[in-house]
Design a protein around this motif. Structure first.
Motif, PDB file in Angstrom:
ATOM      1  N   PRO A  53      17.117  27.867   5.559  1.00  0.00           N
ATOM      2  CA  PRO A  53      18.520  27.572   5.229  1.00  0.00           C
ATOM      3  C   PRO A  53      19.405  28.817   5.248  1.00  0.00           C
ATOM      4  O   PRO A  53      20.570  28.739   5.630  1.00  0.00           O
ATOM      5  CB  PRO A  53      18.449  26.980   3.827  1.00  0.00           C
ATOM      6  CG  PRO A  53      17.054  26.494   3.672  1.00  0.00           C
ATOM      7  CD  PRO A  53      16.198  27.395   4.532  1.00  0.00           C
ATOM      8  N   ALA A  54      18.870  29.958   4.859  1.00  0.00           N
ATOM      9  CA  ALA A  54      19.632  31.215   4.861  1.00  0.00           C
ATOM     10  C   ALA A  54      18.647  32.368   5.033  1.00  0.00           C
ATOM     11  O   ALA A  54      17.565  32.361   4.450  1.00  0.00           O
ATOM     12  CB  ALA A  54      20.407  31.379   3.573  1.00  0.00           C
ATOM     13  N   VAL A  55      19.047  33.348   5.851  1.00  0.00           N
ATOM     14  CA  VAL A  55      18.177  34.476   6.179  1.00  0.00           C
ATOM     15  C   VAL A  55      18.997  35.760   6.103  1.00  0.00           C
ATOM     16  O   VAL A  55      20.128  35.800   6.569  1.00  0.00           O
ATOM     17  CB  VAL A  55      17.612  34.312   7.613  1.00  0.00           C
ATOM     18  CG1 VAL A  55      16.765  35.501   8.003  1.00  0.00           C
ATOM     19  CG2 VAL A  55      16.834  33.023   7.755  1.00  0.00           C
ATOM     20  N   ALA A  56      18.429  36.807   5.549  1.00  0.00           N
ATOM     21  CA  ALA A  56      19.091  38.113   5.515  1.00  0.00           C
ATOM     22  C   ALA A  56      18.941  38.798   6.874  1.00  0.00           C
ATOM     23  O   ALA A  56      17.930  38.611   7.563  1.00  0.00           O
ATOM     24  CB  ALA A  56      18.489  38.991   4.427  1.00  0.00           C
ATOM     25  N   ALA A  57      19.929  39.590   7.260  1.00  0.00           N
ATOM     26  CA  ALA A  57      19.879  40.307   8.536  1.00  0.00           C
ATOM     27  C   ALA A  57      18.642  41.195   8.613  1.00  0.00           C
ATOM     28  O   ALA A  57      18.036  41.334   9.680  1.00  0.00           O
ATOM     29  CB  ALA A  57      21.147  41.123   8.741  1.00  0.00           C
ATOM     30  N   ARG A  58      18.241  41.791   7.502  1.00  0.00           N
ATOM     31  CA  ARG A  58      17.053  42.662   7.528  1.00  0.00           C
ATOM     32  C   ARG A  58      15.801  41.859   7.888  1.00  0.00           C
ATOM     33  O   ARG A  58      14.880  42.374   8.507  1.00  0.00           O
ATOM     34  CB  ARG A  58      16.881  43.380   6.197  1.00  0.00           C
ATOM     35  CG  ARG A  58      16.528  42.455   5.054  1.00  0.00           C
ATOM     36  CD  ARG A  58      16.210  43.211   3.766  1.00  0.00           C
ATOM     37  NE  ARG A  58      15.967  42.252   2.719  1.00  0.00           N
ATOM     38  CZ  ARG A  58      16.588  42.218   1.569  1.00  0.00           C
ATOM     39  NH1 ARG A  58      17.509  43.123   1.296  1.00  0.00           N
ATOM     40  NH2 ARG A  58      16.302  41.304   0.678  1.00  0.00           N
ATOM     41  N   ASP A  59      15.784  40.560   7.510  1.00  0.00           N
ATOM     42  CA  ASP A  59      14.655  39.709   7.860  1.00  0.00           C
ATOM     43  C   ASP A  59      14.657  39.385   9.355  1.00  0.00           C
ATOM     44  O   ASP A  59      13.606  39.237   9.965  1.00  0.00           O
ATOM     45  CB  ASP A  59      14.674  38.425   7.035  1.00  0.00           C
ATOM     46  CG  ASP A  59      14.523  38.708   5.543  1.00  0.00           C
ATOM     47  OD1 ASP A  59      13.840  39.683   5.183  1.00  0.00           O
ATOM     48  OD2 ASP A  59      15.108  37.952   4.740  1.00  0.00           O
ATOM     49  N   ALA A  62      13.190  42.334  11.022  1.00  0.00           N
ATOM     50  CA  ALA A  62      11.746  42.400  10.797  1.00  0.00           C
ATOM     51  C   ALA A  62      10.982  41.417  11.680  1.00  0.00           C
ATOM     52  O   ALA A  62       9.820  41.652  12.001  1.00  0.00           O
ATOM     53  CB  ALA A  62      11.434  42.128   9.327  1.00  0.00           C
ATOM     54  N   ARG A  63      11.615  40.322  12.090  1.00  0.00           N
ATOM     55  CA  ARG A  63      10.928  39.280  12.856  1.00  0.00           C
ATOM     56  C   ARG A  63      11.190  39.348  14.351  1.00  0.00           C
ATOM     57  O   ARG A  63      10.673  38.518  15.092  1.00  0.00           O
ATOM     58  CB  ARG A  63      11.331  37.903  12.342  1.00  0.00           C
ATOM     59  CG  ARG A  63      10.795  37.641  10.952  1.00  0.00           C
ATOM     60  CD  ARG A  63      10.812  36.202  10.586  1.00  0.00           C
ATOM     61  NE  ARG A  63       9.978  35.413  11.462  1.00  0.00           N
ATOM     62  CZ  ARG A  63       9.998  34.085  11.482  1.00  0.00           C
ATOM     63  NH1 ARG A  63      10.813  33.426  10.688  1.00  0.00           N
ATOM     64  NH2 ARG A  63       9.222  33.417  12.300  1.00  0.00           N
ATOM     65  N   THR A  64      12.004  40.290  14.799  1.00  0.00           N
ATOM     66  CA  THR A  64      12.313  40.391  16.217  1.00  0.00           C
ATOM     67  C   THR A  64      12.058  41.811  16.702  1.00  0.00           C
ATOM     68  O   THR A  64      12.015  42.736  15.901  1.00  0.00           O
ATOM     69  CB  THR A  64      13.802  40.053  16.496  1.00  0.00           C
ATOM     70  OG1 THR A  64      14.627  41.028  15.863  1.00  0.00           O
ATOM     71  CG2 THR A  64      14.162  38.659  16.015  1.00  0.00           C
ATOM     72  N   PRO A  65      11.933  41.968  18.016  1.00  0.00           N
ATOM     73  CA  PRO A  65      11.758  43.330  18.547  1.00  0.00           C
ATOM     74  C   PRO A  65      13.108  44.032  18.737  1.00  0.00           C
ATOM     75  O   PRO A  65      13.380  44.606  19.777  1.00  0.00           O
ATOM     76  CB  PRO A  65      11.059  43.075  19.888  1.00  0.00           C
ATOM     77  CG  PRO A  65      11.578  41.745  20.321  1.00  0.00           C
ATOM     78  CD  PRO A  65      11.775  40.958  19.047  1.00  0.00           C
ATOM     79  N   MET A  66      13.959  43.956  17.691  1.00  0.00           N
ATOM     80  CA  MET A  66      15.287  44.567  17.782  1.00  0.00           C
ATOM     81  C   MET A  66      15.499  45.486  16.589  1.00  0.00           C
ATOM     82  O   MET A  66      15.026  45.201  15.492  1.00  0.00           O
ATOM     83  CB  MET A  66      16.374  43.484  17.779  1.00  0.00           C
ATOM     84  CG  MET A  66      16.256  42.514  18.925  1.00  0.00           C
ATOM     85  SD  MET A  66      17.561  41.265  19.096  1.00  0.00           S
ATOM     86  CE  MET A  66      18.301  41.058  17.550  1.00  0.00           C
ATOM     87  N   LEU A  97      22.553  34.800   6.179  1.00  0.00           N
ATOM     88  CA  LEU A  97      23.052  34.265   7.441  1.00  0.00           C
ATOM     89  C   LEU A  97      22.605  32.816   7.552  1.00  0.00           C
ATOM     90  O   LEU A  97      21.463  32.485   7.241  1.00  0.00           O
ATOM     91  CB  LEU A  97      22.489  35.059   8.617  1.00  0.00           C
ATOM     92  CG  LEU A  97      22.724  36.558   8.614  1.00  0.00           C
ATOM     93  CD1 LEU A  97      21.972  37.216   9.769  1.00  0.00           C
ATOM     94  CD2 LEU A  97      24.210  36.859   8.700  1.00  0.00           C
ATOM     95  N   GLU A  98      23.533  31.981   7.998  1.00  0.00           N
ATOM     96  CA  GLU A  98      23.180  30.575   8.219  1.00  0.00           C
ATOM     97  C   GLU A  98      23.921  30.064   9.437  1.00  0.00           C
ATOM     98  O   GLU A  98      24.984  30.574   9.797  1.00  0.00           O
ATOM     99  CB  GLU A  98      23.495  29.732   6.989  1.00  0.00           C
ATOM    100  CG  GLU A  98      24.915  29.813   6.522  1.00  0.00           C
ATOM    101  CD  GLU A  98      25.146  29.159   5.168  1.00  0.00           C
ATOM    102  OE1 GLU A  98      24.338  28.323   4.754  1.00  0.00           O
ATOM    103  OE2 GLU A  98      26.149  29.499   4.538  1.00  0.00           O
ATOM    104  N   LEU A  99      23.329  29.061  10.093  1.00  0.00           N
ATOM    105  CA  LEU A  99      23.954  28.469  11.262  1.00  0.00           C
ATOM    106  C   LEU A  99      25.125  27.590  10.843  1.00  0.00           C
ATOM    107  O   LEU A  99      25.046  26.878   9.845  1.00  0.00           O
ATOM    108  CB  LEU A  99      22.952  27.610  12.035  1.00  0.00           C
ATOM    109  CG  LEU A  99      21.732  28.309  12.627  1.00  0.00           C
ATOM    110  CD1 LEU A  99      20.846  27.295  13.333  1.00  0.00           C
ATOM    111  CD2 LEU A  99      22.133  29.406  13.578  1.00  0.00           C
TER     112      LEU A  99
END
Length: 153
Positions: A53-59, A62-66, A97-99
């Motif tokens: 439902p909501a994700v922090a930018a730092r997460d 952590a989950r992408t190669p960026m 962050l949320e869509l």
């Protein structure tokens, strides 16, 4: 070269081959959804944000190669398109962050393309080889995860 030394062959070097393959897949998938006006980094952010439902930018980082800057630029672009929004959290240093509804619609369309792309990749594997491939990936992921934990200790 000294006797007993192995010659370094970049084209046979597993980490190199995996990075090249990952980039090829990312670029091909990116071309499939380019008509949505979405870049590869933006898709990665949408994909991660879609998982909760909501994700922090730092997460996301952590989950992408960026790196953090690439995530920040992609988030800013997605906000400008009104595909994601930031919401304050109890920790004032972090935004969730949320869509948006429009972002969810874009994500759903691109996710369908991504799943079709994945199916095409799976179908390229000879019959009976897919399970071994996925088992090998899991073993490598676990081995590298363990190595990172050990290095941090």
């Amino acid at each position: 070269m000294k006797e007993g030394e192995q010659k370094f062959d970049l084209d046979a070097f597993t980490p190199y081959r995996m990075v090249v393959l990952g980039r090829l897949m990312s670029e091909e998938l990116g071309a499939a959804y380019a008509g949505e006006g979405l870049s590869i980094p933006e898709w990665r952010v949408l994909a991660v944000v879609s998982q909760a439902p909501a994700v922090a930018a730092r997460d996301v980082a952590a989950r992408t190669p960026m790196d953090k800057m690439a995530v920040s630029r992609a988030v800013a672009s997605l906000e400008k398109k009104d595909w994601i929004r930031r919401s304050p959290t109890a920790d004032r240093r972090v935004n969730a962050l949320e869509l948006t509804d429009e972002g969810r619609a874009v994500f759903d369309r691109v996710a369908k393309l991504a799943l079709e792309f994945e199916k095409r990749i799976h179908n390229a594997l000879p019959s009976g080889k897919a399970n071994g491939f996925f088992e090998a990936l899991a073993i490598l992921e676990a081995a590298l995860g363990d190595a990172r934990v050990e290095a941090a200790e």
